[in-house]
Design an enzyme around this catalytic site. Structure first.
Site, PDB file in Angstrom:
ATOM      1  N   GLU A  53       0.823  -1.199   0.000  1.00  0.00           N
ATOM      2  CA  GLU A  53       0.000   0.000   0.000  1.00  0.00           C
ATOM      3  C   GLU A  53       0.859   1.251   0.000  1.00  0.00           C
ATOM      4  O   GLU A  53       0.533   2.252  -0.639  1.00  0.00           O
ATOM      5  CB  GLU A  53      -0.918  -0.008   1.226  1.00  0.00           C
ATOM      6  CG  GLU A  53      -1.797   1.226   1.318  1.00  0.00           C
ATOM      7  CD  GLU A  53      -2.552   1.282   2.632  1.00  0.00           C
ATOM      8  OE1 GLU A  53      -3.317   2.237   2.813  1.00  0.00           O
ATOM      9  OE2 GLU A  53      -2.351   0.393   3.470  1.00  0.00           O
ATOM     10  N   PHE A  54       2.001   1.191   0.708  1.00  0.00           N
ATOM     11  CA  PHE A  54       2.814   2.395   0.880  1.00  0.00           C
ATOM     12  C   PHE A  54       3.937   2.507  -0.140  1.00  0.00           C
ATOM     13  O   PHE A  54       4.552   3.553  -0.266  1.00  0.00           O
ATOM     14  CB  PHE A  54       3.412   2.412   2.282  1.00  0.00           C
ATOM     15  CG  PHE A  54       2.366   2.483   3.366  1.00  0.00           C
ATOM     16  CD1 PHE A  54       1.688   3.667   3.625  1.00  0.00           C
ATOM     17  CD2 PHE A  54       2.060   1.365   4.120  1.00  0.00           C
ATOM     18  CE1 PHE A  54       0.739   3.730   4.615  1.00  0.00           C
ATOM     19  CE2 PHE A  54       1.108   1.420   5.114  1.00  0.00           C
ATOM     20  CZ  PHE A  54       0.436   2.605   5.370  1.00  0.00           C
ATOM     21  N   GLY A  55       4.252   1.434  -0.848  1.00  0.00           N
ATOM     22  CA  GLY A  55       5.344   1.499  -1.804  1.00  0.00           C
ATOM     23  C   GLY A  55       5.798   0.112  -2.195  1.00  0.00           C
ATOM     24  O   GLY A  55       5.069  -0.873  -2.027  1.00  0.00           O
ATOM     25  N   GLU A  56       7.029   0.023  -2.706  1.00  0.00           N
ATOM     26  CA  GLU A  56       7.545  -1.245  -3.204  1.00  0.00           C
ATOM     27  C   GLU A  56       8.159  -2.062  -2.069  1.00  0.00           C
ATOM     28  O   GLU A  56       8.625  -1.528  -1.068  1.00  0.00           O
ATOM     29  CB  GLU A  56       8.605  -0.992  -4.285  1.00  0.00           C
ATOM     30  CG  GLU A  56       8.056  -0.345  -5.547  1.00  0.00           C
ATOM     31  CD  GLU A  56       9.140  -0.057  -6.565  1.00  0.00           C
ATOM     32  OE1 GLU A  56       8.817  -0.026  -7.762  1.00  0.00           O
ATOM     33  OE2 GLU A  56      10.298   0.153  -6.145  1.00  0.00           O
ATOM     34  N   VAL A  57       8.176  -3.384  -2.303  1.00  0.00           N
ATOM     35  CA  VAL A  57       8.858  -4.314  -1.405  1.00  0.00           C
ATOM     36  C   VAL A  57      10.004  -4.923  -2.197  1.00  0.00           C
ATOM     37  O   VAL A  57       9.803  -5.456  -3.291  1.00  0.00           O
ATOM     38  CB  VAL A  57       7.914  -5.412  -0.888  1.00  0.00           C
ATOM     39  CG1 VAL A  57       8.666  -6.352   0.052  1.00  0.00           C
ATOM     40  CG2 VAL A  57       6.711  -4.794  -0.188  1.00  0.00           C
ATOM     41  N   ASP A  84      -5.551  -9.955  12.040  1.00  0.00           N
ATOM     42  CA  ASP A  84      -5.529 -10.307  10.616  1.00  0.00           C
ATOM     43  C   ASP A  84      -4.703 -11.569  10.399  1.00  0.00           C
ATOM     44  O   ASP A  84      -3.895 -11.651   9.488  1.00  0.00           O
ATOM     45  CB  ASP A  84      -4.963  -9.141   9.801  1.00  0.00           C
ATOM     46  CG  ASP A  84      -5.204  -9.333   8.294  1.00  0.00           C
ATOM     47  OD1 ASP A  84      -6.041 -10.180   7.929  1.00  0.00           O
ATOM     48  OD2 ASP A  84      -4.545  -8.643   7.504  1.00  0.00           O
TER      49      ASP A  84
END
Length: 998
Positions: A643-647, A758
């Site tokens: 969601e926040f960027g690349e892994v 989760d």
């Protein structure tokens, strides 16, 4: 006087003489012991003949022209002949069973004229058993008949002319005998016969060496079928094999049979033929169980013959646990490349293995710590107050962290490599050493905590600064909790002064207070506990006093009330703001009656601290996560997007340490402050966890761009995708081992007071050793691309398929709701990553769960595991097992693999699998073909028909083996058909009133 008429003796004698030239003598068999051999006696036999005119002794020649003595009789002209011939007394020795071999010739009566009524072609053999010689008198009535002897071939006058030799051989046996000796007797009843030889013998097994055991001469048994068991004696330098003594059996034929057991050469000796010879120099044999001598191992020798072990050379040793066949070894050399890293009063040491491990693989390391005075040049051991992580001795890894050192002190650390023979060596120790000076330390313990004032709802405390502040104290932290509620929660209050007032307490309640100081080096230790009881509720007198005071000074009272109202309003606004601020999800949903900073379990358990309690989120990140230098991180490739960027995957190389593989989450460009806070919130959470089944946080990068979270790299990725990729490739024990690891990680989180919310297979990561680790500690992002994956309620999105019903309906998230989710994870693992509830909508899932239906057991799932799933899915959360109990149950299954072979249907209580409106009513189908068409497997209709499955009732009884026998090879199709069969079976049970909902 009756004159007996006999045929001339020359007729028989001539025939015997001819036999002498035709017959070749047989060598005596080695297993026979002769008692009598008439051929061996060249002088007269002098046997007794009765009457004397009957049998007569004559001489002949054998094949070597050696004279032999024989007896003949041929009184065939007169009837009723009774001519006896008796041998001398024969000593039987040790024999019990005697053999008599007769060689004789017999004249054909038809070849003699005028004797048809008186001539016989047989004679009788007798014996008489006695302990001594009874003289020459034959007492016929004492003799026992052995047999009537008949000739196989008889000779005629023509045979004499043609030189045809017809010698008969007959063998008879006598026994068992009980006296010392016996006589043999031959009765002629009118035959023309010549006894060429009489041989009497018994059989025995001659002495032999077998399997290094000597078996002596042994006389055979008394019966034809008897076996005489004989125990052998080991040859020199041999010993009996353990519980396997050497034995053989002597048969009635004088043969050794059925060897049992054996002897083996002793230590220091080896077998050569039927003997044991000593091992030569430079050779050894350590055990009688070894077959051959072996050459001495490296760095060892033997200087004498017959050695059972080899001695080590000078400077080399053999550990007590080393077997004799391994080489002698020596202590390792010193470790290499010792480096250190100082963090205030903590030192990390790392080194390379020694260049020489001494020839051993059991090298470990031990650390010696010395505190030194540079001025005096003296060093003393550090003592027991120093902590070592993971340990001081027996280190298998080449790194250690030394903690709790004094600030601004000088230390020397010696790192020694040791192996199994280090303690045997008298040589000087070899080690690598480094000297360091520590930096600033955390403050020492706060002292002098006192209660200044105690009211109904507040307590005022004061204290003294630590004796060793070790820097500038920036604040104090006060921890307090109700004494009888210490197992649940505690609260904290921070202040910069050495006194504080703690408000909003309960009247008449005992509280426990502890205080610690904080500097740039971190928190110090908590002060000793101080128990303080607040005052009881005010009495009527106090209300009267208050009324009097208000009358005397109404202006003051009004002012106080106004100020108090303002303060209360401020606190309400502040509390509302705090309550609204969240990190991934709202803590207002967390179960509990009070808004508390921490959730803490005693005793000795590390506690999860909610990052929300920090006014500045950056402070939470830096307290729980290590700040990394971006130059130490090398990004290699992108492996995904969040969601926040690349892994990304990459390498982390810290100064003085090895580089390690890591996963790097990056914050995308153009982020908002809220996104940055939410991004780092997960790091603040992860940084508090340290467990082998929880993903480890390496650190964060917040002082550069991009902002990064660095965690350990898990080679096999998410568990659900990993299982789907390797469908059917693991054993049940391996799958249970994965589940056990997940449960252990969740037990650790639950003990810390952390609720995951989760838990799903997609949020479990798997490393190269198949170790499963819990991950994903933020619920703020989208869980899946599928919009049906979550069910939206007021307050956020919930992963319905994994979430407990009370969490869906009331947003009550607890460890018990995590247990429900864990049951779904169990189902995912045992089904190799199938989607829970398959293609059902979320609304249908919620409805089915409310009606009490649960997921059926996956294919090949042991009944015990499915029962544990059902326990996790109990509607009442209090009835669900704790993670501690789940770990125990799985441990028992792993220790007892047979429990995992329990067939389905043996659960402790009946269950009803998932039934909902979207599931076809299989009982309504009229044929197997309709059913297959409904589940889109009509391609296998002919397979079912050919195998005789023509009714739904027969299909409902099918097992996975039956399905495979139809030739259905695709695993996915097998699963789909078996799942449908299980549902059909459940519907049939339900139709007949036997289905029970959970």
């Amino acid at each position: 006087m009756v004159v007996q008429t006999r045929y001339p003796s020359w007729i028989i004698l001539c025939y015997i003489w001819l036999l002498g030239f035709a017959h070749t003598g047989e060598a005596q068999a080695a297993k026979e012991v002769l008692l009598l051999d008439s051929k061996a006696q060249q002088t007269e036999l002098e046997w007794i003949s009765s009457p004397p005119s009957g049998w007569e002794e004559i001489s002949g020649l054998d094949e070597n022209y050696t004279p032999i003595r024989t007896y003949q009789v041929c009184q065939v002209m007169e009837p009723n002949q009774n001519n006896w011939l008796r041998t001398n007394w024969i000593s039987k020795g040790n024999a019990q069973r005697i053999f008599v071999e007769l060689k004789f010739t017999l004249r054909d009566c038809n070849s003699l004229p005028g004797v048809l009524g008186t001539c016989k072609e047989t004679f009788n053999l007798y014996y008489y058993e006695t302990d001594y010689d009874t003289g020459r008198n034959i007492r016929e009535n004492l003799y026992v008949k052995i047999d009537t002897i008949a000739a196989d071939e008889s000779f005629t006058q023509g045979d004499l002319g043609e030189r045809k030799m017809k010698l008969n051989t007959e063998v008879r046996e006598i026994g068992p005998l009980s006296k010392k000796g016996f006589y043999l007797a031959f009765q002629d009843v009118g035959a023309c016969i010549a006894l060429v030889s009489v041989k009497v013998y018994y059989k025995k097994c001659w002495s032999i060496i077998e399997n290094l055991a000597v078996f002596p001469d042994t006389v055979t048994g008394s019966e034809f079928s008897s076996l005489v068991e004989v125990r052998g004696t080991c040859v020199s330098s041999a010993e009996e094999e353990a519980e396997n003594s050497p034995r053989m059996h002597c048969s009635a034929e004088g043969e050794w049979l059925v060897p049992i057991g054996k002897c083996i050469c002793k230590a220091g000796y080896q077998q050569k033929g039927d003997t044991c010879e000593p091992c030569g120099r430079r050779f050894y044999k350590s055990s009688s169980q070894d077959l051959q001598c072996s050459r001495c191992p490296t760095h060892s020798f033997s200087d004498r013959e017959g050695s059972s072990r080899c001695e080590c050379e000078d400077g080399y040793y053999r550990a007590p646990s080393d077997p004799p066949y391994v080489a002698c070894t020596r202590p390792p050399s010193a470790p290499q490349n010792l480096i250190f890293n100082i963090n205030q009063t903590t030192v990390s040491l790392e080194w390379s293995p020694p260049a020489d491990n001494g020839g051993r693989n059991d090298v470990t390391y031990r650390i010696l710590c010395k505190r030194c005075s540079w001025e005096q040049g003296e060093c003393v051991p550090c003592g027991s107050n120093i902590g070592y992580m993971p340990q001081q001795t027996g280190l298998e890894d080449n790194y250690v962290t030394v903690m709790d050192l004094l600030a601004h002190a000088n230390y020397t650390f010696e790192v020694e490599a040791v192996n199994g023979v280090s303690d045997l060596s008298r040589s000087q120790r070899l080690f690598a050493a480094v000297s360091i000076t520590t930096g600033q330390a955390a403050p020492s313990q706060v002292s002098g905590v006192m209660k200044e004032r105690v009211l109904q709802r507040s307590v005022e405390l004061s204290w003294q600064e630590p004796e060793h502040p070790n820097g500038v104290i920036t604040e104090y932290e006060i921890k307090y909790y109700e004494k009888d509620q210490r197992e649940r929660t505690y609260s904290t209050l921070k202040t910069k002064s050495t006194s504080a007032s703690i408000n909003n307490l309960k009247p008449g309640t005992v509280y426990v207070f502890q205080i610690r100081a904080f500097t740039a080096a971190g928190y110090g230790n908590y002060s000793p506990r101080l128990d303080v009881a607040t005052l009881e509720e005010a009495s009527g007198k106090m209300f009267e006093a208050t009324a009097v005071s208000s009358e005397q000074n109404p202006v003051i009272i009004i002012a106080v009330v106004a100020v108090a109202g303002t303060i209360i309003l401020v606190f309400m606004v502040f509390g509302f703001i705090i309550g609204r601020r969240h990190c991934g999800y709202s803590k207002a949903d967390q179960e509990g009656d009070e808004e508390l900073y921490f959730h803490f379990k005693f005793p000795g358990t590390k506690t999860y601290i909610d990052p929300e309690t920090y006014e500045d989120p950056n402070r939470a990140v830096h307290q729980f996560a290590k700040e990394l230098d971006a130059s130490c991180i090398k990004i290699e490739r992108v492996i995904g997007a969040g969601e926040f960027g690349e892994v990304c995957s990459g390498r982390l190389k810290l100064p003085g340490k090895r580089d390690v593989a890591v996963a790097i989450k990056t914050l995308k460009v153009g982020y908002t402050e809220k996104q940055r806070r939410d991004f780092l919130c997960e790091a603040s959470i992860m940084g508090q966890f340290d467990h082998p089944n929880v993903v480890h946080l390496e650190g964060v990068v917040t002082r550069g761009k991009p902002v990064m979270i660095v965690i350990e790299f898990m080679e096999n990725g998410a568990l659900d995708a990993f299982l789907r990729k390797h469908d059917g490739q693991f054993t049940v024990i391996q799958l249970v081992g994965m589940l056990r690891g997940i449960a252990a990680g969740m037990r650790y989180l639950a003990d810390m007071g952390y609720v995951h919310r989760d838990l799903a297979a997609r949020n479990i990561l798997v490393n190269s050793n198949l170790v499963c680790k819990v991950s994903d500690f933020g619920l703020s992002r989208v869980i899946e691309d599928d919009p049906e994956a979550v069910y939206t309620t007021t307050g956020g999105k919930i992963p319905v398929r994994w979430t407990a019903p009370e969490a869906i309906q009331y947003r009550k998230f607890t460890s018990a709701s995590d247990v429900w989710s864990y049951g779904i994870v169990m189902w995912e693992v045992m089904s190799y990553g199938e989607r829970p509830y398959w293609d059902m909508s979320n609304q249908d899932v919620i409805k089915a769960i409310e009606e009490g239906y649960r997921l059926p057991a996956p294919m090949d799932c042991p009944a015990g595991l499915h029962q544990l799933m059902l326990d996790c899915w109990q509607k009442e959360r209090a009835e669900r097992p704790k993670f501690e109990q789940i770990v125990g149950i799985l441990d028992k299954m792993i220790r007892n693999p047979s429990s995992l072979k329990t067939p389905l249907g043996t659960c402790s209580r009946p269950i009803s699998p998932l039934l909902d409106q979207s599931t076809p009513d299989f009982t309504a189908f009229c044929s197997v073909g309709e059913w297959l068409q409904a589940i889109k497997m009509e391609r296998y209709k002919d397979n079912f028909t050919a195998a005789g499955y023509n009714s739904l009732e027969s299909v409902a009884r099918m097992t996975i083996d039956d399905v495979m026998s139809l030739g259905i090879t695709l695993v996915g199709h097998q699963k789909k058909i078996m799942s449908s069969i299980q549902t059909m079976r459940a519907q049939m049970l339900h139709l007949h009133g036997t289905g029970i909902q959970v």
